[in-house]
Design an enzyme around this catalytic site. Structure first.
Site, PDB file in Angstrom:
ATOM      1  N   SER A 182     -62.790  -9.404  50.045  1.00 40.30           N
ATOM      2  CA  SER A 182     -62.225  -9.528  51.395  1.00 40.30           C
ATOM      3  C   SER A 182     -61.599 -10.880  51.682  1.00 40.30           C
ATOM      4  CB  SER A 182     -63.306  -9.238  52.430  1.00 40.30           C
ATOM      5  OG  SER A 182     -64.314 -10.223  52.366  1.00 40.30           O
ATOM      6  N   HIS A 210     -63.194  -2.152  51.851  1.00 46.39           N
ATOM      7  CA  HIS A 210     -61.840  -2.599  52.194  1.00 46.39           C
ATOM      8  C   HIS A 210     -60.767  -1.782  51.467  1.00 46.39           C
ATOM      9  CE1 HIS A 210     -62.387  -6.035  54.834  1.00 46.39           C
ATOM     10  NE2 HIS A 210     -63.446  -6.377  54.115  1.00 46.39           N
ATOM     11  N   LYS A 241     -64.191   0.410  59.177  1.00 43.31           N
ATOM     12  CA  LYS A 241     -62.922  -0.284  58.938  1.00 43.31           C
ATOM     13  C   LYS A 241     -61.778   0.733  59.071  1.00 43.31           C
ATOM     14  CE  LYS A 241     -64.884  -4.294  56.725  1.00 43.31           C
ATOM     15  NZ  LYS A 241     -66.025  -4.423  55.836  1.00 43.31           N
TER      16      LYS A 241
HETATM   17  C1  LIG Z   1     -67.493  -4.686  55.952  1.00 43.07           C
HETATM   18  C2  LIG Z   1     -68.235  -4.551  54.694  1.00 43.07           C
HETATM   19  C3  LIG Z   1     -69.559  -4.101  54.672  1.00 43.07           C
HETATM   20  C4  LIG Z   1     -70.342  -3.833  55.929  1.00 43.07           C
HETATM   21  O1  LIG Z   1     -69.961  -2.637  56.509  1.00 43.07           O
HETATM   22  P1  LIG Z   1     -70.672  -2.189  57.866  1.00 43.07           P
HETATM   23  O2  LIG Z   1     -70.538  -0.719  57.882  1.00 43.07           O
HETATM   24  O3  LIG Z   1     -69.958  -2.886  58.966  1.00 43.07           O
HETATM   25  O4  LIG Z   1     -72.101  -2.621  57.779  1.00 43.07           O
HETATM   26  C5  LIG Z   1     -70.170  -3.923  53.443  1.00 43.07           C
HETATM   27  N1  LIG Z   1     -69.521  -4.199  52.299  1.00 43.07           N
HETATM   28  C6  LIG Z   1     -68.266  -4.671  52.284  1.00 43.07           C
HETATM   29  C7  LIG Z   1     -67.589  -4.956  50.982  1.00 43.07           C
HETATM   30  C8  LIG Z   1     -67.581  -4.869  53.479  1.00 43.07           C
HETATM   31  O5  LIG Z   1     -66.324  -5.347  53.461  1.00 43.07           O
END
Ligand SMILES: *Cc1c(COP(=O)(O)O)cnc(C)c1O
Length: 403
Positions: A182, A210, A241
């Site tokens: 990210s 992502h 997301k």
């Molecule tokens: C955003 C993210 C998470 C967390 O996701 P949530 O559902 O908000 O807990 C976990 N792993 C990665 C790689 C992320 O980018």
């Protein structure tokens, strides 16, 4: 007792502020979208994970409304006691079809999915081999299991191979990677990783938070993009997301793994079911992706346009095609100032510096969305150009007075 602790906590908070690491939360006065209201003004938003612009999509909102009326507000239960409704099962089945996996289990978040996964599969006889830049939730999940922990350098398959050799005597080996990192927008080399997994008899787990909904021919993520869908044993991902942006996460993959997680994963057994309106909204978001109505084409056109215009304007970007585009400034002060100047120009972006990224690699991370128009992208680039001039002048003036 608290009097003493209070003093200590105040001091810790002071240290955070002094190190300029204090995180402020700016309240949005509107739904999440490409254009939001902040501090009474309309602002162009380039820092949400709303990659497909579905967070406030009418079909998603309508599905959540309907579910609220039909299924009620909350479950007040975990899944195995009395917390499973038809939409929960439907969403799990739909995710399996979409990802090309055997089975899927929902969690309250991807953080919980990653927190619950490892200790169910691995104990002291096993080894987990993890990319050094994996997400915090993976790091925490691995801490909760007793397996031998081996780390390899980011996306470095030679180092991964060296670590796999060290794990030769383990009962089980699990390679763990983010699909997309990210802070870079870089992709994990899943084809090479799966080749090594075959050679060293390891399983592969990919957290595709992502990428899911965006990358690959049908949006199924990095395993699809690299043509390794049937070689990845475990996918985790978020519904928070691209897939509507509300909340919830999943583990998807081999049937036995998913079935065992239903029996043993602690965040699944001891935490509430995802609310029905969120499940239904996520299902609608997933249907938009599957039906190709979510505009992935526009997302990647926006990313390409932004990358081209910024490069022409002389900014240094990390390479790639992902809608995460880090604009590199090196100096933390400069990156911070430019982000502030951008906000003054009503463009919302965030600067990251040490310790989130290595010293000297301060950056502003821009995230494109299918919700942006090309005009929005052009405005963002123009704001960067203007902010850079202003910030450079200010820094030059500052240095002059110090000298
Ligand atoms: C955003 C993210 C998470 C967390 O996701 P949530 O559902 O908000 O807990 C976990 N792993 C990665 C790689 C992320 O980018």
């Amino acid at each position: 007792m608290f009097g003493v602790v209070q003093e200590q906590l105040r001091q810790t908070l002071e240290e955070i502020r002094a190190a300029r690491l204090y995180k402020h939360e700016r309240p949005l006065a509107s739904p999440q979208a490409a254009h939001v209201f902040v501090d009474g003004a309309e602002v162009l938003n380039f820092c949400a994970n709303d990659y497909l612009g579905l967070a406030n999509h009418p079909a998603v909102v309508a599905a959540a409304h309907d579910a609220l009326a039909r299924w009620g507000f909350g479950m007040a239960s975990v899944r195995f006691i009395c917390g499973t409704q038809t939409p929960h099962t439907q969403l799990e089945e739909r995710l399996s079809q979409f990802l090309g996996t055997e089975a899927t289990i929902l969690f309250s978040s991807c953080f919980d999915a990653n927190a619950g996964l490892f200790e169910v599969l691995l104990d002291e006889r096993d080894a987990v081999i993890s990319d050094e830049l994996n997400h915090a939730s993976i790091i925490d999940g691995i801490r909760l299991c007793k397996a031998q922990r081996l780390r390899y350098r980011n996306r470095d398959v030679a180092d991964l191979e060296a670590q796999l050799r060290r794990a030769a005597n383990a009962r089980r080996r699990l390679i763990v990677t983010d699909g997309v990192f990210s802070m870079h927008g870089y992709l994990a080399p899943l084809d090479a990783i799966c080749d090594l997994a075959d050679r060293y008899d390891a399983m592969v787990m990919v957290d595709d938070s992502h990428a899911v909904g965006m990358l690959g021919n049908s949006g199924a993520g990095t395993p699809e993009l690299f043509g390794v869908q049937d070689r990845v044993d475990i996918n985790t991902g978020t519904l928070g997301k691209a897939l509507g942006g509300a909340s919830g996460g999943y583990v998807s993959g081999r049937a036995e793994i998913v079935t065992l997680l239903r029996q043993r994963a602690r965040p699944y057994l001891f935490s509430n079911s995802v609310a029905p309106a969120v499940v239904a909204g996520s299902l609608a978001a997933l249907d938009l992706v599957i039906g190709n109505q979510a505009d992935r084409g526009r997302l990647f056109r926006n990313a390409a346009l932004f990358r081209r215009l910024m490069t022409e304007a002389g900014f240094e970007l990390l390479s790639g095609a992902h809608p995460i585009v880090p604009v590199m400034f090196g100096d933390a002060d400069l990156a911070g100032r430019i982000a502030e100047e951008m906000q003054r120009r009503h463009v919302y972006v965030t600067a990251f510096s040490f310790p989130v990224v290595p010293r000297g690699e301060a950056r502003i991370r821009v995230q494109l969305s299918a919700g942006h128009s090309s005009d929005d992208v052009v405005s963002c680039v123009q704001a960067f150009v203007d902010a850079r001039s202003t910030a450079r002048r200010a820094l030059a003036a500052g240095h002059d007075t110090h000298d």
